[in-house]
Design an enzyme around this catalytic site. Structure first.
Site, mmCIF file in Angstrom:
data_model
loop_
_atom_site.group_PDB
_atom_site.id
_atom_site.type_symbol
_atom_site.label_atom_id
_atom_site.label_comp_id
_atom_site.label_asym_id
_atom_site.label_seq_id
_atom_site.Cartn_x
_atom_site.Cartn_y
_atom_site.Cartn_z
ATOM 1 N N ARG A 66 0.822 -1.219 0.000
ATOM 2 C CA ARG A 66 0.000 0.000 0.000
ATOM 3 C C ARG A 66 0.851 1.261 0.000
ATOM 4 N NH1 ARG A 66 -3.240 -1.398 5.315
ATOM 5 N NH2 ARG A 66 -1.056 -1.463 5.893
ATOM 6 N N LYS A 174 4.361 -18.476 6.736
ATOM 7 C CA LYS A 174 3.797 -18.917 7.997
ATOM 8 C C LYS A 174 3.487 -17.702 8.862
ATOM 9 C CE LYS A 174 6.349 -20.264 11.640
ATOM 10 N NZ LYS A 174 7.049 -19.335 12.531
ATOM 11 N N ASP A 203 7.973 -23.165 5.111
ATOM 12 C CA ASP A 203 8.538 -23.203 6.458
ATOM 13 C C ASP A 203 10.041 -23.158 6.228
ATOM 14 O OD1 ASP A 203 9.741 -23.970 8.831
ATOM 15 O OD2 ASP A 203 8.048 -25.200 9.434
ATOM 16 N N HIS A 204 10.646 -22.009 6.518
ATOM 17 C CA HIS A 204 12.018 -21.813 6.030
ATOM 18 C C HIS A 204 13.017 -22.778 6.666
ATOM 19 C CE1 HIS A 204 12.117 -19.119 9.560
ATOM 20 N NE2 HIS A 204 13.371 -19.465 9.619
ATOM 21 N N LYS A 208 16.996 -25.264 5.122
ATOM 22 C CA LYS A 208 18.366 -25.264 5.659
ATOM 23 C C LYS A 208 19.089 -26.530 5.198
ATOM 24 C CE LYS A 208 17.045 -22.627 9.725
ATOM 25 N NZ LYS A 208 17.812 -21.398 9.580
ATOM 26 N N GLU A 242 16.648 -19.910 21.173
ATOM 27 C CA GLU A 242 17.053 -18.581 20.700
ATOM 28 C C GLU A 242 17.576 -17.788 21.889
ATOM 29 O OE1 GLU A 242 14.087 -16.746 17.726
ATOM 30 O OE2 GLU A 242 12.905 -18.088 18.960
ATOM 31 N N ASP A 261 4.265 -20.551 17.317
ATOM 32 C CA ASP A 261 5.328 -19.978 16.487
ATOM 33 C C ASP A 261 6.385 -21.018 16.130
ATOM 34 O OD1 ASP A 261 6.687 -17.889 15.169
ATOM 35 O OD2 ASP A 261 8.028 -17.629 16.882
ATOM 36 N N HIS A 266 8.060 -25.403 12.833
ATOM 37 C CA HIS A 266 9.441 -25.863 12.654
ATOM 38 C C HIS A 266 9.727 -27.173 13.390
ATOM 39 C CE1 HIS A 266 9.896 -21.892 11.127
ATOM 40 N NE2 HIS A 266 10.057 -21.295 12.284
ATOM 41 N N LYS A 366 12.729 -18.602 23.880
ATOM 42 C CA LYS A 366 13.407 -17.332 23.603
ATOM 43 C C LYS A 366 14.237 -16.952 24.820
ATOM 44 C CE LYS A 366 10.419 -15.249 20.163
ATOM 45 N NZ LYS A 366 11.423 -15.317 19.090
#
Ligand code: NDP
Length: 514
Positions: A66, A174, A203-204, A208, A242, A261, A266, A366
């Site tokens: 936009r 996702k 799903d990245h 890998k 993480e 998440d 994953h 996390k």
């Protein structure tokens, strides 16, 4: 050197990877091109493909959002994010040729007139650039916008291949849905417009190298697969840790949490790859058929199982690598009494002949002490202790997915000296050392696969829904049961004590975060 190798850039040669044959020419329409994902991941991935001779020389990238922007302003933004990303061309400078392929298109996602203009623009690009009518639509907007874009692509006729020799495909980011019902509804809406063969749910993690290498390790070698079952494996640990906090994504994370998440997507994807049977061939349908069987074989989480087998946590203030950091509830955009989980540890059982009785322990969080994603297979201990008094460690096969991609196998060796002491040692394979710096970013691999029409590493409608069907009862049980007193682990630690107790109750322990 092949004539193709001689013609690709020095960068591609130095990285030791390039495409032997460039992909079909195509126009890539990136919805949400003004956003974070586009800047940080998608533009660098496309640049990577371009300088490694994978994109056809005539490709076009059309950013759609936009925000009003000229082509030049979009190219300037792209140049800035590519420079930040460290993406460099042949001589250590950005290869400006890539930017000439970028154009920008401003419009509202639900404005049918904008899609009519988009169609005319794509036709024009086809005529000017010989793109063969091939179109890839990439949905990189917040998920609530997906249905509107899909509907408009359908109404405008853009979802259909332009000619009998061209293709139209859509990549959907996702999260795919918020629970099973919403995923089902989204699938229905998408499949009213596109055929399943056109749909690439990304799903990245699956892009890998080490994740794909898991399949090569298992099915391309003679020594591992015979041991890959309940007779030899004691348990499996899958960790996706993480050290970062919620960063800029608090609004999204507050309504998602670690279960949605990370686990639903994953971590269950990794579980499927570890546990699946050998597919007949490494093609999309056989691979996806085997993966979904794993999800369907996982023991469902009844309420009493959730209480015993699933732990949730939320980080409080603490220190990560020597730097003091705020707790989750103090992060900008997070509710002061938020009950969103930032950590999950759980035990999962796959009820089939191969895995019966072998627990899979999954862990994600996390603000843990170290960023680390790994799959660790613990083999059963030697049954007969020949060396009296020596505690024999189990053999571990560990696949490091990030940060240092590689595989290691641990075993006991005799420590030098006159005594018979057993010492654990490892055999290590590191991607970087073995293959140089050419390991490709996951997004580049997946976009390349989509342009080639290979959906093997993408998710199918039924498996997304099956993954939601597994986690929905856990989320439901948590809704009925107030969260434990949060925060329950300090930032920079290895997670809540309850996670240690979960695994210790079965006489095992988590591998320390390295
Ligand atoms: P952003 O919030 O940056 O949104 C992308 C673009 O979408 C914005 O630039 C904006 O463009 C448009 N947009 C934002 N909010 C709205 C809205 N309410 N209605 C309509 N348009 C809106 O998202 P990200 O780039 O972070 O993520 C895009 C998708 O990728 C999401 O689905 C996300 O879950 C997924 N994803 C993102 C990751 C990341 O690291 N960022 C990682 C993995 C997945 P404009 O206003 O110009 O139209």
């Amino acid at each position: 050197m092949s004539s193709r190798a001689a013609s690709v850039s020095e960068k591609a040669q130095a990285d030791n990877y390039f495409c032997e044959v460039p992909n079909d020419p195509c126009a890539i329409v990136m919805f949400g091109a003004s956003g974070d994902l586009a800047r940080r991941k998608l533009l660098p991935a496309l640049y990577d493909l371009a300088i490694h001779a994978c994109l056809a020389p005539r490709f076009r990238l059309l950013g759609f959002a936009r925000t009003e922007m000229t082509d030049d302003a979009f190219r300037d933004e792209a140049r800035e994010s590519l420079s930040k990303d460290g993406a460099k061309g042949n001589e250590g400078t950005l290869d400006g040729d890539f930017l000439k392929h970028l154009q920008y298109f401003s419009g509202n996602y639900d404005d049918s007139e904008a899609y009519a203009r988009l169609g005319r623009k794509l036709d024009q690009l086809d005529q000017q650039g010989g793109l063969g009518g091939n179109r890839l639509f990439y949905l990189a907007t917040p998920p609530e916008v997906y249905p509107r874009i899909v509907e408009q692509l359908g109404k405008s006729g853009l979802a259909k291949p332009k000619t009998k020799d061209s293709w139209a495909r859509i990549i959907i980011e996702k999260p795919f849905g918020h629970d099973r019902d919403s995923a089902q509804e989204l699938n229905q809406r998408v499949l009213q417009v596109f055929d399943e063969s056109q749909v690439y749910r990304i799903d990245h993690y699956l892009g890998k190298e080490t994740v794909q290498n898991l399949l090569v390790l298992r099915f391309g070698n003679g020594i591992f697969e015979p041991l890959w079952n309940r007779n030899y494996i004691d348990h499996v640990q899958i960790t996706a840790a993480e050290s970062l906090g919620v960063e800029r994504r608090a609004a999204f994370y507050e309504s998602a949490g670690a279960m949605r998440d990370m686990i639903q997507s994953h971590v269950l994807q990794l579980t499927s790859l570890v546990a699946m049977e050998a597919p007949a061939t490494f093609e999309a349908t056989p691979v996806r058929n085997e993966k979904i069987k794993v999800l369907q074989s996982i023991r469902p989480y009844r309420e009493d199982i959730v209480a015993k087998s699933v732990v949730r946590g939320q980080y409080g203030p603490g220190s990560v690598k020597g730097t003091s950091v705020a707790g989750y509830r103090e992060e900008p955009g997070v509710k002061p009494r938020s009950s969103t989980e930032t950590f999950v540890a759980m035990k999962l059982l796959v009820d089939n002949w191969r895995w019966s009785g072998v627990p899979f322990y999954l862990r994600t969080g996390k603000r843990l002490s170290q960023p680390e994603t790994e799959i660790a297979i613990a083999f059963k201990r030697a049954p007969h202790v020949v060396f009296h008094g020596e505690a024999v460690e189990p053999n571990w096969l560990v696949l490091n997915i990030q940060p240092d991609e590689g595989i290691s196998l641990s075993f006991g060796a005799k420590a030098p000296g006159s005594q018979m002491h057993i010492h654990p040692v490892t055999m290590d394979f590191q991607y970087r050392r073995a293959f140089g710096a050419g390991s490709r970013e996951a997004y580049a691999t997946l976009i390349n696969d989509c342009i080639r029409g290979d959906a093997t590493l993408f998710d199918r409608a039924d498996s997304v829904e099956a993954a939601w069907a597994l986690v929905d009862p856990i989320l439901e049980s948590w809704r009925n049961d107030p969260a434990p007193p949060f925060p329950n682990y300090a930032a920079g630690s290895e997670g809540p004590r309850a996670a240690d107790e979960l695994i210790a109750s079965e006489w095992r322990r988590w591998r320390p975060l390295a």
